[in-house]
Design an enzyme around this catalytic site. Sequence first.
Site, PDB file in Angstrom:
ATOM      1  N   ARG A 176      42.876  43.008  42.207  1.00 35.39           N
ATOM      2  CA  ARG A 176      42.800  41.543  42.334  1.00 35.39           C
ATOM      3  C   ARG A 176      42.366  40.954  40.998  1.00 35.39           C
ATOM      4  NH1 ARG A 176      41.761  43.530  47.497  1.00 35.39           N
ATOM      5  NH2 ARG A 176      43.530  42.979  48.820  1.00 35.39           N
ATOM      6  N   ASP A 342      44.730  50.762  55.295  1.00 35.78           N
ATOM      7  CA  ASP A 342      44.227  49.578  56.008  1.00 35.78           C
ATOM      8  C   ASP A 342      45.275  48.468  56.051  1.00 35.78           C
ATOM      9  OD1 ASP A 342      43.982  49.365  53.200  1.00 35.78           O
ATOM     10  OD2 ASP A 342      42.676  47.628  53.421  1.00 35.78           O
ATOM     11  N   GLU A 343      45.068  47.573  57.000  1.00 30.35           N
ATOM     12  CA  GLU A 343      45.764  46.287  57.057  1.00 30.35           C
ATOM     13  C   GLU A 343      47.262  46.410  56.785  1.00 30.35           C
ATOM     14  OE1 GLU A 343      42.072  43.394  55.852  1.00 30.35           O
ATOM     15  OE2 GLU A 343      43.270  44.170  54.198  1.00 30.35           O
ATOM     16  N   TYR A 434      29.703  45.066  52.100  1.00 29.35           N
ATOM     17  CA  TYR A 434      30.705  44.346  51.324  1.00 29.35           C
ATOM     18  C   TYR A 434      30.010  43.409  50.335  1.00 29.35           C
ATOM     19  CZ  TYR A 434      35.024  46.065  53.339  1.00 29.35           C
ATOM     20  OH  TYR A 434      36.090  46.865  53.665  1.00 29.35           O
ATOM     21  N   ASP A 436      31.054  41.591  48.147  1.00 30.57           N
ATOM     22  CA  ASP A 436      31.746  40.359  47.738  1.00 30.57           C
ATOM     23  C   ASP A 436      31.302  39.165  48.585  1.00 30.57           C
ATOM     24  OD1 ASP A 436      32.950  41.481  50.010  1.00 30.57           O
ATOM     25  OD2 ASP A 436      34.925  40.665  49.534  1.00 30.57           O
ATOM     26  N   TRP A 484      35.139  43.957  46.283  1.00 35.27           N
ATOM     27  CA  TRP A 484      36.492  43.390  46.288  1.00 35.27           C
ATOM     28  C   TRP A 484      36.471  42.192  45.349  1.00 35.27           C
ATOM     29  CZ3 TRP A 484      39.843  46.512  48.480  1.00 35.27           C
ATOM     30  CH2 TRP A 484      39.432  47.357  49.506  1.00 35.27           C
ATOM     31  N   THR A 485      37.517  42.056  44.534  1.00 39.94           N
ATOM     32  CA  THR A 485      37.374  41.096  43.425  1.00 39.94           C
ATOM     33  C   THR A 485      38.285  39.862  43.522  1.00 39.94           C
ATOM     34  OG1 THR A 485      38.915  42.407  42.114  1.00 39.94           O
ATOM     35  CG2 THR A 485      36.557  42.849  41.803  1.00 39.94           C
ATOM     36  N   GLU A 486      38.727  39.517  44.726  1.00 41.39           N
ATOM     37  CA  GLU A 486      39.533  38.283  44.822  1.00 41.39           C
ATOM     38  C   GLU A 486      38.827  37.111  44.142  1.00 41.39           C
ATOM     39  OE1 GLU A 486      38.990  40.370  47.347  1.00 41.39           O
ATOM     40  OE2 GLU A 486      40.699  40.445  48.723  1.00 41.39           O
TER      41      GLU A 486
HETATM   42  C1  ACM Z   1      39.456  46.543  53.557  1.00 44.34           C
HETATM   43  O1  ACM Z   1      38.494  45.782  53.367  1.00 44.34           O
HETATM   44  N1  ACM Z   1      40.665  46.040  53.804  1.00 44.34           N
HETATM   45  C2  ACM Z   1      39.304  47.971  53.561  1.00 44.34           C
END
Ligand code: ACM
Length: 771
Positions: A176, A342-343, A434, A436, A484-486
């Site tokens: 990201r 994932d997802e 998490y 973030d 997570w770097t969004e």
């Molecule tokens: C994740 O946060 N989609 C693993």
Amino acid sequence: MKRLAVILLCLTVSSTLFAQSDNAYHLLPFPAQFVGKDGHFTVSAATRVVIAAKDAGQRAAAQTLVSQLKLASGFPVAVAPATPALTKGKHIVFQAHKAGRCGPEGYILNATPDRVVVEAETPKGYFYAVQTLLQLLPTAVFSPTKVENVAWTIPACQILDRPRYPYRGLMLDVSRHFMPVSFVKRFIDLMAMHKFNTFHWHLTDDQGWRIEIKKYPRLTQIGSKRRETVVGHNAANYPFQYDGKEYGGFYTQEQIRDVIRYAAARHVTIIPEIEMPGHALAALASYPEFSCDASKKYDVATRWGIFKDVYCPNEQTFTFLQNVLTEVMALFPGKYIHIGGDECPKDAWKASAFCQDLIKKLKLKDEHELQSYFIQRIEKFVNSKGRAIIGWDEILEGGLAPNATVMSWRGTEGGLEAARQKHNVVMTPGEFCYLDQYQGNPAQEPLAGGGYMPIEKVYSYEPTPAELTPEQQKYILGVQGNIWTEYIPTTQHVEYMAFPRASALAEIGWMPQGPRNFEDFAMRLKEHLKRLGYLNVNYSKRLLDVRAVTQFTDADQLQVRLEKLDSDSKIYYTTNGKQPTTASTEYTTPITLKKTTTIKAVTTAGASFEETFYIHRAKGKPYTYANTAAEKSDPTRKKLTDGQVAQSPRNKSEWVSVSGDDLEVTIDLGEVRPVTKVSANFLKRISYNDFPPSSVEIGLSQDGTTYKDAISQPVKYPLEGSWGMLPVVADFKTARARYVRIKAKNAGVAPAGLPREGLPTAVSVDEVVVE
Ligand code: ACM
């Protein structure tokens, strides 16, 4: 409900755990077994770090110690091979441990005024002993330049230390936002000082492919760049706004090898993540033939989220992924390869004749089993090369691959299930791990993904679920924090989000559960922050924040206590809206409020505080919902009347939210009272289907059955524009009532053309203020 919601912290700051002398031991993570002693060992220009000449592990660790000591003290401290005289002298002596008490990562450290003796069984053990020695020394030892007037002493103590969990990790998302090699190395340094041993490198995702693969050059030529990037939060604007600036970056294989060597020297193993079958847009933009519809044009994603275009489970895709993994495994020597999992939406597979035929041919039940088939094929390949896969907990769906390790992120359920199936588990649940998420008031912090996770919440995490039997608990390998770097575009910002919350996770992964307690951690952390300061880490100072604890004195009065974790700073405050200074009132006793008031405060530690406390008739009063969807969003049934009003659309969890239904709530004031005005805010985040209600009816009743004086109004707003909060106000002037009922009508499914068209919208509200 607001994030600062009253986390009661015991603020008595006592001496450090187990200290039995006057020495202070600000060790972090704190050792497994520790006894503090009287006296100090003094490091001088004559001190040597004595090692067995042929022991490369001792030499490397000793060198690490000496380099730092020399820099900060200016002493010509040197590593010296053992001689009988040196070993008996006033020196720091490394020795091989033979009795098997240290294990693969542990060490024994005995510091007396005469000598410091370090024992271990492995190079890693010596390395961790040195990390502890550096923390026993004055904090200034972390200075990159010489510091004058410091007594370079090591307080006497006895330590037998080894980690609670074999896996202690941090994940960094470089897809990201790309993070340069120099920063990745710095990040690994910071991990090593906290005794983390695993760096999970999230190298591919929809928004960028970041690792050079020689066989598929387009992955980096095309896949490493996106045309532009969404502005602000993904939910902040409808339509989405973009910055118009190309963004990109990737690591060459030479750079990757360099980082792997660098990490190995610091006893950090790197787990590379190559995402499949979802989060694959950057790869599909480079090679559309690996999608289910090669005639479509795919672009590297320019906004955040989950995308329906994923890898197609055909032979050419498997050949491609196996070739990619072959190059990845040639680079990364560790046991684990992370394959994502994932997802992965199943839309493309449902629409694909090939996938539907494959499901029939393989006698699979559905697309979940097809995903399981996908992961199992990849696992077989990775296993055939002597390696093992890790995947996010979705790899449980449709059947777990036989040897897979599961990363439990959607809560802890996946971890529990995997452990029951006798699979190894790394715990990284969103609620605690998490990094973030917001660590302070979302309205005052830099933009983040959403969710509120202050450091005390992180520290409260217990990775080994009590629901598991002792046998099943053995499958819990450890714990990991994810960055997570969004919304984290810079390296400075990564540091801000990671530290010191990662310091809390480091202690959870290392220290035995029993003696762990937050007050003691917080006190040690205060000193630890100075270390991070010497290292120029842009850590968050939220630990020093003022936190408000509220209590009703009677129906219409509120007592507000202002608390902080450090005992050596003072709080000054105002209640008249003015900016406080050290000339304002010093906080000594709780503040009693009789009307809605904004308290502003500053501390001598540099923290500032501002919060409005709403004194209204419904405050603290019970209420009921007409449907269970609202109850789920507000399980303690306190959010709507707690006097703390959601101040921004940033963190959805501050709001009570009902998806696909109307929201109806009835508040019981306890007795018939005058009611002049009822107001509430509704949330607007069109891109995420948080629509304000189409209309709101506010009614009053004396008996809970007959509602009179109902004021009904349509809610008008443009779909376009930025997210926000829409106030709805009902003026009753001189009514009297015991019950206040609000009916907010759901806006229905999102119209065509919207990001989530055809899907239900949600009505979200916070704080019903009754005056
Ligand atoms: C994740 O946060 N989609 C693993």
